[in-house]
Design an enzyme around this catalytic site. Structure first.
Site, PDB file in Angstrom:
ATOM      1  N   ASP A 100      -0.852   6.928  -7.064  1.00  0.00           N
ATOM      2  CA  ASP A 100      -1.109   5.845  -6.119  1.00  0.00           C
ATOM      3  C   ASP A 100      -1.189   4.520  -6.856  1.00  0.00           C
ATOM      4  O   ASP A 100      -1.975   4.373  -7.799  1.00  0.00           O
ATOM      5  CB  ASP A 100      -2.418   6.128  -5.372  1.00  0.00           C
ATOM      6  N   ASP A 141       0.843  -1.200   0.000  1.00  0.00           N
ATOM      7  CA  ASP A 141       0.000   0.000   0.000  1.00  0.00           C
ATOM      8  C   ASP A 141       0.874   1.246   0.000  1.00  0.00           C
ATOM      9  O   ASP A 141       1.502   1.572   1.002  1.00  0.00           O
ATOM     10  CB  ASP A 141      -0.909  -0.010   1.227  1.00  0.00           C
TER      11      ASP A 141
END
Length: 543
Positions: free
Chosen positions: A419, A196
């Site tokens: 991201d 992540d």
């Protein structure tokens, strides 16, 4: 037509999943979890994307980059490189396509909510800091917490190898995350953790697990590891984590450091902050594979954990903060990491890559370009990698998007991040509507599909041999330009002959996000030392 749309939705799931399809997760005994298989789709105009993607970089910018990197190579010694592989996995045919679409889009929505929560938390922290007049002192304390003595330690000897690991995909589980195999403790035991880039804390479900989600395999038990050490609540490193509310008084000398992390969607983890040895698979220049320990990795030993983590044992953070796995490895591999994600048409035997340290092939790439990270603003969330967009160009036209759409507000809202954990790209209103309208206006000759579910606009291109769609570019405030091949912003749905714009919208003043679908077949470099993002078009299967 209803049947046709439903059929197209099934292929939409495959295309959303194919980009993130990676190799199965292997345990120590060689067993494999379910993954995803690449269907035999054709790319746009039946040509698979390659290192020549149609992306353009001006000659002055290219030369400046080459000169700068040549200077850097002369002045800075090269550190070892950590390379991780991401592979495709066979598709589970038991998953219902419509259900997968709903789960996949819901997961992106949940992630956006989570990122927004981090912004709110950052705002609250700034307010408290101002009221207490301790902001400067706090910065000094945090900076001193992660000292060289506290940094992870690796083996002594040659640092010229590459660190390899297998990563799997959670696409068939309704998840867009990547899963990484790690070996924790002494003796090392296998766990699968979610990667992540929007998080910093590394954590694993631990025994005793009082309230935990279901995972594949047993929980981590600190008693089984001779290298596990709790961090005391008196230790300065304890300041790096958020404590439970209300805070637990720190009295006893050997009292553990408690942590609490909430992800905004009712997912959370609570436990003890600790250090442990993470064992990695080092591939030497000769191709020999050797397991090597990395000691003193800070992580959370979670005893209360809730959320949709899709069978993983926990999470491995790649964010910008001091606690992330990438930040903790800086003493070993330098202040950079990169990844290159293969396109959806790649053979199932090829791998995507995640690399810690400099990659010589990337540094010498003629089309490597850079844009600066946004830094130095009080309202930034330390974890995120912010970029400053200036304009969006569709089909050669600079769109009339209000400048404030791209700016961070004093409260920390807005802005743009890159991201790897979000699948599609999302642009805040009114940018999304303006982008969508520009494509509707400029796409000619293909029937527009009205009210197509989820994505818009969508076009029927059945029977068209050469599909021509408007170009899409992002222009940054530092004059950098990122041009994308059409397969990075339009999803082709076979065999129905439908293509849809792979961009969606978020509410006004929300984060804009450049997702991983738009990053496929680009080598993306996070240069933390110089606070910049590098990107180069590349056939990632060849990296």
């Amino acid at each position: 037509m209803v049947g046709k749309v439903a059929h197209s939705l099934a292929f939409l799931v495959i295309f959303l999943g194919v980009f993130e399809a990676v190799a199965g997760i292997h345990n120590c005994n060689g067993s494999t979890f379910a993954g995803i298989e690449l269907p035999d789709h054709l790319s746009f105009n039946a040509v698979s994307s390659s290192s020549s993607t149609g992306c353009r970089v001006s000659e002055p910018t290219r030369q400046a980059v080459l000169n700068e990197e040549e200077d850097e190579r002369r002045d800075v010694p090269h550190k070892q490189t950590l390379k991780l592989q991401l592979k495709h996995n066979p598709l589970s045919k038991e998953k219902e396509p419509k259900k997968s679409v709903a789960e996949f889009t819901n997961k992106d929505s949940t992630r956006i909510q989570t990122l927004h929560t981090r912004i709110v938390e950052k705002k609250n922290q700034n307010t408290i800091s101002r009221l207490n007049k301790e902001k400067e002192q706090s910065k000094k304390q945090i900076k001193s917490v992660v000292s060289p003595a506290a940094a992870p330690e690796s083996y002594a000897g040659d640092h010229s190898g590459q660190l390899m690991a297998t990563l799997g995909s959670g696409v068939t589980l309704g998840s867009g995350e990547y899963f990484m195999d790690v070996f924790v403790g002494t003796p090392p035991k296998h766990f699968s953790l979610i990667l992540d880039t929007g998080s910093d804390l590394n954590w694993i479900q631990c025994v005793p697990c009082y309230d935990c989600f279901e995972q594949n395999g047993p929980h981590y038990d600190p008693k089984d590891s001779s290298s596990f050490r709790n961090i005391s609540c008196h230790d300065r490193r304890c300041q790096l984590v958020s404590s439970p509310d209300p805070p637990r008084p720190c009295k006893a000398e050997n009292q553990t450091c408690p942590y609490y992390y909430w992800y905004g969607d009712n997912s959370n983890t609570t436990g003890d902050f600790a250090i442990e040895t993470f064992t990695v698979n080092l591939t030497t220049p000769s191709g020999k594979s050797e397991f090597r320990p990395v000691e003193n990795v800070m992580f959370g030993c979670g005893h209360w954990n809730r959320g949709l983590f899709h069978g993983a044992a926990g999470l491995l953070g790649l964010g910008k903060g001091a606690l992330s796995f990438s930040s903790q490895l800086q003493s070993l591999y330098g202040h950079s990491f990169s990844y290159c994600l293969v396109d959806r048409n790649s053979d199932t035997n090829v791998s995507s890559k995640l690399i810690f340290g400099e990659d010589k092939d990337l540094l010498s790439h003629p089309n490597l370009n850079f844009t600066s990270f946004v830094v130095g603003k009080e309202n930034l969330v330390d974890t995120f990698y912010y970029l400053q967009i200036k304009a969006i160009v569709v089909g050669g036209e600079v769109l009339n998007i209000p400048e404030e759409t791209w700016n961070l507000s004093p409260e920390g809202a807005g802005g743009t991040i890159i991201d790897s954990g979000t699948t599609l790209s999302y642009f805040a209103e009114p940018a999304y509507e303006i982008i969508k309208e520009a494509f509707v206006k400029k796409v000619k000759g293909y029937p527009l599909l009205e009210d197509f579910p989820i994505l818009s606009p969508c076009y029927n291109v059945s029977g068209v041999e050469k599909i021509e769609l408007p170009e899409f570019e992002i222009h940054f405030a530092d004059r950098a330009v990122w041009n994308f091949p059409v397969e990075n912003y339009f999803i082709p749905l076979e065999p129905e002959g439908i293509v849809c714009l792979a961009i969606m919208g978020t509410s006004r003043s929300s984060l804009s996000i450049i997702g991983n679908y738009q990053q496929q077949n680009f080598h993306i470099w996070y240069d933390i030392k110089k606070s910049r993002l590098g990107y180069a078009p590349m056939k990632c299967a060849d990296v």
